[in-house]
Scaffold this motif. Structure first.
Motif, PDB file in Angstrom:
ATOM      1  N   ASN A  89       0.848  -1.192   0.000  1.00 46.55           N
ATOM      2  CA  ASN A  89       0.000   0.000   0.000  1.00 46.55           C
ATOM      3  C   ASN A  89       0.883   1.241   0.000  1.00 46.55           C
ATOM      4  O   ASN A  89       1.517   1.583   1.001  1.00 46.55           O
ATOM      5  CB  ASN A  89      -0.908  -0.015   1.237  1.00 46.55           C
ATOM      6  N   ARG A 101      -4.098  -7.974  -1.897  1.00 45.97           N
ATOM      7  CA  ARG A 101      -3.478  -8.576  -3.089  1.00 45.97           C
ATOM      8  C   ARG A 101      -4.535  -8.974  -4.119  1.00 45.97           C
ATOM      9  O   ARG A 101      -4.361  -8.747  -5.320  1.00 45.97           O
ATOM     10  CB  ARG A 101      -2.653  -9.803  -2.682  1.00 45.97           C
ATOM     11  N   ASP A 149      -7.512  -7.702  -4.500  1.00 44.19           N
ATOM     12  CA  ASP A 149      -8.066  -6.475  -5.071  1.00 44.19           C
ATOM     13  C   ASP A 149      -7.150  -5.907  -6.147  1.00 44.19           C
ATOM     14  O   ASP A 149      -7.613  -5.445  -7.200  1.00 44.19           O
ATOM     15  CB  ASP A 149      -8.288  -5.457  -3.949  1.00 44.19           C
ATOM     16  N   GLN A 150      -5.848  -5.980  -5.905  1.00 41.26           N
ATOM     17  CA  GLN A 150      -4.888  -5.473  -6.901  1.00 41.26           C
ATOM     18  C   GLN A 150      -4.934  -6.327  -8.177  1.00 41.26           C
ATOM     19  O   GLN A 150      -4.853  -5.798  -9.297  1.00 41.26           O
ATOM     20  CB  GLN A 150      -3.471  -5.476  -6.304  1.00 41.26           C
ATOM     21  N   ARG A 151      -5.045  -7.668  -8.001  1.00 40.27           N
ATOM     22  CA  ARG A 151      -5.111  -8.539  -9.183  1.00 40.27           C
ATOM     23  C   ARG A 151      -6.358  -8.243 -10.019  1.00 40.27           C
ATOM     24  O   ARG A 151      -6.311  -8.215 -11.258  1.00 40.27           O
ATOM     25  CB  ARG A 151      -5.106 -10.009  -8.749  1.00 40.27           C
ATOM     26  N   LYS A 166      -8.007  -5.415 -10.198  1.00 40.78           N
ATOM     27  CA  LYS A 166      -7.834  -4.119 -10.868  1.00 40.78           C
ATOM     28  C   LYS A 166      -6.940  -4.232 -12.099  1.00 40.78           C
ATOM     29  O   LYS A 166      -7.211  -3.645 -13.149  1.00 40.78           O
ATOM     30  CB  LYS A 166      -7.248  -3.106  -9.881  1.00 40.78           C
TER      31      LYS A 166
END
Length: 816
Positions: A155, A218, A220-222, A224
């Motif tokens: 973050n 992690r 959520d990032q994938r 996005k």
């Protein structure tokens, strides 16, 4: 560790608890050493802040509401564990709300709530910070620091100096509070951290929450990244498509997609359709114009519009209503079949008077090869309609009838709509072949889907799943065909008018062969009519000695075999002479005869009776044999029989036992003899309620040693009292008996009404006897000497009281 004693000073604080104003919090949990801005608007909360500002230390108790939706919380709505905080700053805003900056100091627990009209006050007890195991706390604190550092790397919103400050904290309690205040945990989880004691438990819970938060972050990032890649790909495809369009314009090429859309729009406007279909086509066309021509969705929408404007909504064939001409055409195409022809001519006559009627549903039921499908074709020719044939044999998917919904890949309308588009008219003759051969599985029941198609009260608004529009099928003349009626579901039978085609007589087969089959096969085999001459006797020989069927399909095959060999002879010898086929030369072309001219035995036999049966391919002769052997009264029934025929055999034996005295049979025969009843061709399943009197005659013949007349055939069911019950398929059975050389027929009395359907040419050659009781059957069936009578004058009438044992009444023991 923070010294909490300075927060609990006063004369009666130990007895009554330290009293402070309460500020209920929504959607936030304040931890010790945490500074947070608060916007306060509720009157009681503003009063609590004002009271805290009036004190010297400016202390206030901060506790979180259990539910943020409650505007006026009570004691039940507020957590009992919170923090004592200090109001650092208070700013009153013009709209009446207050902005406060508070800092958490130490944990405390509510001993009791003190409620007043202006604000909430609480009496508090301190919560001591306890460390049970120093090594465990130190290890967990190290894990918390490592987790916070790893989260800060993921973050980017967490500053590097904050990580350094957290790493420098040595007190485990302060560390847990500092880290928890910087994570976006759920309110419930933060409250659990606030309430957790001792410190090892709080640190363990914090480690679990940090690991869970990192995993969610992690994931959520994938997601996005994946969404971003998909958007970039879509934008790239759109950009490339626009580039291709620009290049085509620069090269001077016409925009084919635009021209196609204009042409499609013109077709939609020119097409005459119902209001609902036209509105649907215009709506889908608007969608199509907004889509990229190369997209898959555009192809689906375009195909749908093509189907709508391609259907014959109002296109009709001109129907000829000339009864005389129609009768002539039906006679040209088919020999016999008087009842189906009569029904079709009746329909045409009614249509001539009414102009429009809801088409009846005719169902032609008969054995293979009797001309069901070709009769439907002749109806189309006689009425001037287009002809459509759809075979339903083996269809097990409901979508074959109703179509697939457009949600499926490769969805298409059902066969009904497809056939109408191919025909180009909405009033054809539609032949649904083999309607009894449909089956069902997990994809649905096609026979149930046909209920709407074949119901004149419903099919004016047939809804196909693909079109999702009502289509009028009432102009169609539906004709269905089937081999057996019981295989058609009863609801479907109820919607159709059943017309039976039982089969052809020998004379009818001859005329069909002469008028239709011989000219057809001469043409198909490349011969000229002047090159071959086949005699009438030769045709009869093929009918009698090489085929035995209800229809003419095998007859056509055998004639085709003759003409193929003649064609080979003509090509090989290059002769111009006429090849003559006579009854004596048929064997040269077809080999030895497959059947005798008569199916009956050459002489009369004891225990062998001739019955008649109905099968899917027409009527058949059924031979019943009975043998008696020394034994103990056992009855064996063989020949792969169904339950119905086995029960008929048992009923026949019981009847014979009851009539043993009158028939001159030893009443105790069942104690010394075994009976074996057999029906030959054991590999063929046989069942049905029509062989009872034949079995009974066979048993009587075997026990009385009287032969059965070979030229007599019989059919009918028998009861235990000897009554002869009516049966079905009379016409088919009599035609089979006629083909087999039978001269005399024994029928149930109640089947006299069916004799009017028998062709006159057959009825003249058969002696038909109707009976009501088994006693009437035996004199006709058994061979009796001249002047011999089966029953004497003094024979008593049938009496059930003496029938059960076969004993005379005077021989029975008295009843006590």
């Amino acid at each position: 560790m923070v010294n909490i004693t300075r927060f609990f000073k006063g004369d009666d604080s130990d007895k009554a608890g330290h009293v402070l104003p309460l500020l209920p919090l929504r959607d936030i949990v304040i931890f010790p050493q945490m500074v947070a801005p608060l916007f306060v608007g509720r009157p009681k909360s503003v009063a609590a802040l004002s009271k805290a500002m009036d004190t010297a230390d400016k202390h206030i108790f901060l506790a979180t509401q259990r539910s943020a939706n409650v505007d006026n919380p009570t004691e039940k709505d507020i957590a009992v564990v919170g923090v004592i905080g200090t109001v650092l700053q208070l700013l009153r805003l013009p709209d009446g709300t207050v902005k406060a900056l508070v800092e958490g100091q130490v944990r405390a627990r509510v001993r009791r709530f003190i409620k007043t009209d202006e604000l909430f006050q609480v009496a508090l007890d301190p919560i001591e910070e306890v460390t049970a195991s120093e090594p465990e706390a130190e290890a967990l604190a190290r894990s918390v620091k490592e987790g916070f550092e790893a989260y800060a790397k993921l973050n980017k919103n967490i500053a590097k100096d904050l990580v350094a400050k957290v790493a420098a904290i040595t007190d485990p309690g302060r560390l847990s509070d500092a880290v928890a205040s910087h994570f976006s945990f759920k309110i419930e989880d933060k409250q659990r951290l606030l309430e957790a004691t001792p410190i090892e438990r709080r640190l363990g819970l914090l480690v679990e929450l940090i690991n869970l938060e990192m995993e969610v972050f992690r994931m959520d990032q994938r997601i996005k990244v994946r969404v971003k890649e998909q958007m970039e790909k879509t934008q790239k495809n759109y950009y490339l498509n626009e580039q291709m369009r620009a290049i085509r314009k620069e090269m001077g090429a016409e925009d084919e997609a635009a021209d196609e859309l204009k042409e499609l729009e013109k077709r939609i406007k020119r097409k005459r359709m119902p209001r609902e279909a036209a509105a649907k086509a215009r709506q889908e066309f608007k969608k199509l114009k907004l889509m990229t021509p190369m997209s898959a969705e555009a192809t689906v929408v375009r195909n749908y519009i093509e189907w709508i404007i391609g259907l014959p909504w109002y296109e009709r064939s001109r129907v000829r209503i000339d009864i005389t001409d129609a009768e002539r055409i039906l006679e040209e195409d088919h020999y016999g079949l008087d009842k189906p022809k009569e029904r079709i001519l009746e329909y045409l006559a009614v249509q001539a008077l009414v102009k429009k009627i809801r088409g009846p549903i005719l169902c032609l039921v008969g054995p293979p090869g009797v001309g069901k499908t070709s009769l439907a074709r002749s109806v189309a020719r006689a009425t001037g309609r287009r002809f459509i044939r759809l075979s339903l044999g083996g269809v097990r998917d409901e979508a074959e009838i109703r179509g697939h919904r457009r949600t499926y890949i490769g969805a298409m309308p059902g066969k009904i709509i497809q056939s109408l588009k191919k025909a180009g008219t909405n009033n054809p003759v539609f032949c649904l072949d083999e309607v009894d051969k449909m089956s069902m599985d997990f994809r649905g029941d096609p026979s149930a889907a046909l209920l709407e198609v074949l119901d004149p009260e419903q099919n004016y608004a047939f809804n196909d799943h693909y079109l999702d529009l009502d289509y009028d099928l009432s102009e169609i003349l539906f004709i269905t065909t089937a081999n057996t009626l019981p295989d058609i579901p009863l609801p479907l039978q109820d919607r159709m008018e059943i017309i039976r085609l039982p089969g052809y007589t020998e004379h009818e087969k001859f005329n069909i062969a002469r008028a239709f089959l011989v000219p057809k096969q001469i043409k198909l085999n490349g011969l000229q009519p002047e090159q071959i001459a086949i005699s009438d006797n030769a045709v009869y020989t093929v009918i009698n000695r090489y085929t035995r069927e209800a229809g003419v399909r095998n007859l056509e095959r055998e004639l085709a075999g003759i003409f193929r060999k003649v064609a080979r002879h003509v090509v090989k010898t290059e002769t111009d002479k006429v090849v003559r086929v006579t009854d004596s030369s048929v064997a040269k072309y077809l080999g030895p005869p497959r059947f005798r001219s008569s199916a009956i035995e050459e002489q009369d036999h004891v225990g062998m009776a001739t019955g008649m049966a109905w099968t899917q391919v027409g009527g058949e002769l059924l031979f019943v044999e009975t043998l008696t052997m020394p034994g103990r009264g056992q009855v064996s029934v063989t020949g792969k029989l169904g339950d119905v025929m086995k029960e008929s055999a048992q009923a026949a034996v019981s009847f014979v036992r009851s009539r043993a005295a009158q028939l001159g049979i030893d009443p105790r025969f069942y104690r010394k003899l075994d009976l074996h009843i057999h029906i030959p061709e054991g590999a063929i399943p046989k069942d049905g309620p029509s062989a009872g009197i034949a079995m009974c005659t066979s048993v009587v013949s075997a026990l009385t040693k009287r032969a059965v007349r070979r030229e007599v055939a019989m059919t009918g069911e028998i009861t235990l009292r000897g009554r002869v019950l009516p049966i079905g398929g009379v016409k088919e059975k009599l035609l089979a008996a006629h083909r087999g050389g039978i001269k005399k027929i024994v029928l149930p009395k109640e089947n006299e009404k069916d004799l009017r359907d028998i062709p006159a040419s057959v009825a003249k050659q058969l002696e038909i006897v109707t009976v009501e009781h088994m006693d009437e059957v035996l004199p006709h069936a058994l061979v009796l000497a001249e002047g011999e009578r089966l029953f004497s004058d003094h024979d008593m009438p049938f009496d059930m009281s003496s029938a059960n044992t076969g004993e005379k009444p005077e021989e029975r023991a008295p009843i006590n």
